[in-house]
Design a protein around this motif. Structure first.
Motif, short mmCIF file in Angstrom:
data_model
loop_
_atom_site.label_atom_id
_atom_site.label_comp_id
_atom_site.label_asym_id
_atom_site.label_seq_id
_atom_site.Cartn_x
_atom_site.Cartn_y
_atom_site.Cartn_z
N MET A 1 0.83 -1.21 0.00
CA MET A 1 0.00 0.00 0.00
C MET A 1 0.86 1.26 0.00
N LEU A 2 1.96 1.23 0.79
CA LEU A 2 2.83 2.40 0.86
C LEU A 2 3.44 2.71 -0.50
N SER A 3 3.87 1.67 -1.20
CA SER A 3 4.47 1.89 -2.53
C SER A 3 3.45 2.46 -3.50
N ILE A 4 2.19 2.03 -3.38
CA ILE A 4 1.12 2.55 -4.24
C ILE A 4 0.89 4.03 -3.95
N ILE A 6 3.04 6.14 -2.67
CA ILE A 6 4.21 6.90 -3.14
C ILE A 6 4.12 7.12 -4.64
N THR A 7 3.72 6.07 -5.35
CA THR A 7 3.57 6.19 -6.80
C THR A 7 2.51 7.22 -7.16
N GLN A 8 1.39 7.19 -6.43
CA GLN A 8 0.33 8.16 -6.67
C GLN A 8 0.81 9.59 -6.38
N PHE A 9 1.60 9.74 -5.32
CA PHE A 9 2.14 11.06 -4.98
C PHE A 9 3.01 11.58 -6.11
N VAL A 10 3.87 10.72 -6.65
CA VAL A 10 4.75 11.14 -7.74
C VAL A 10 3.94 11.53 -8.98
#
Length: 207
Positions: A1-4, A6-10
């Motif tokens: 979930m955290l990686s998702i 972070i990807t959304q933030f980028v």
């Protein structure tokens, strides 16, 4: 979930582009008082937040109801961005009357300035609208997932607001000439992004 997340933030940082909004903000608020500049920044981010939340909640339903495919929306957004980018690159210098706004500018004019071009299409760009619709696809994401995405979006918008509120300090360093140069450079970059969105929309529509 955290990686998702972070990807959304980028992704959202790239399409909202808080740093790229700064030169647009500087050029459009030239001649305003510090209080008026802060008001424009708050209004612009507030309006952009409302627009993006609207697309997050009902954007997909709206496009599907109107039978508008996402590639067509992407191509149209790219075209609008391209026109705005060209105005940044080839537009004439700010008119003299705009540098004399100062205390004579009323709240309606400030609100109008906050709406265009700051809130739309600089912050809540067509690319940002499309991105938030794709990231919160109702067919793939739960309400909780969409709420987390909304939180990430609000975080990026808060960063945008902080950059705009600090833009006056940046302006003192680079001056009007520096702001004009940055505006045209960012216009060129924005034109490249717009053409890319336009071509990708056309490609996805036909293929």
């Amino acid at each position: 979930m955290l990686s998702i997340l972070i990807t959304q933030f980028v992704v959202l940082w790239a399409v909202i582009d808080p740093i790229g909004t700064v030169p647009v903000y500087l050029s459009q608020t030239n001649g305003l008082t510090s209080k008026q500049k802060r008001l424009v920044a708050l209004k612009a981010v507030g309006i952009a937040t409302g627009v993006l939340l609207f697309f997050l909640i009902v954007g997909q339903f709206l496009l599907e109801a109107m039978q508008i495919p996402l590639p067509a929306f992407q191509a149209a957004g790219g075209l609008v961005l391209l026109l705005f980018a060209l105005s940044m690159i080839f537009g004439e210098g700010k008119p003299a009357q705009e540098t004399k706004l100062g205390e004579e500018t009323d709240h309606s004019e400030l609100a109008s300035l906050a709406v265009y071009p700051l809130a739309i299409p600089s912050i809540a760009s067509p690319g940002a609208m499309m991105a938030i619709v794709l990231l919160t696809d109702n067919h793939r994401n739960s309400i909780i997932d969409q709420s987390l995405t909304a939180g990430v979006m609000v975080l990026v918008l808060l960063a945008t607001l902080l950059l705009l509120l600090g833009a006056t300090g940046i302006h003192k360093i680079i001056g009007n000439v520096g702001a004009a140069i940055i505006s045209r450079v960012m216009g060129l970059i924005l034109a490249a992004v717009a053409v890319n969105n336009l071509l990708m929309g056309v490609r996805d529509f036909y293929f």
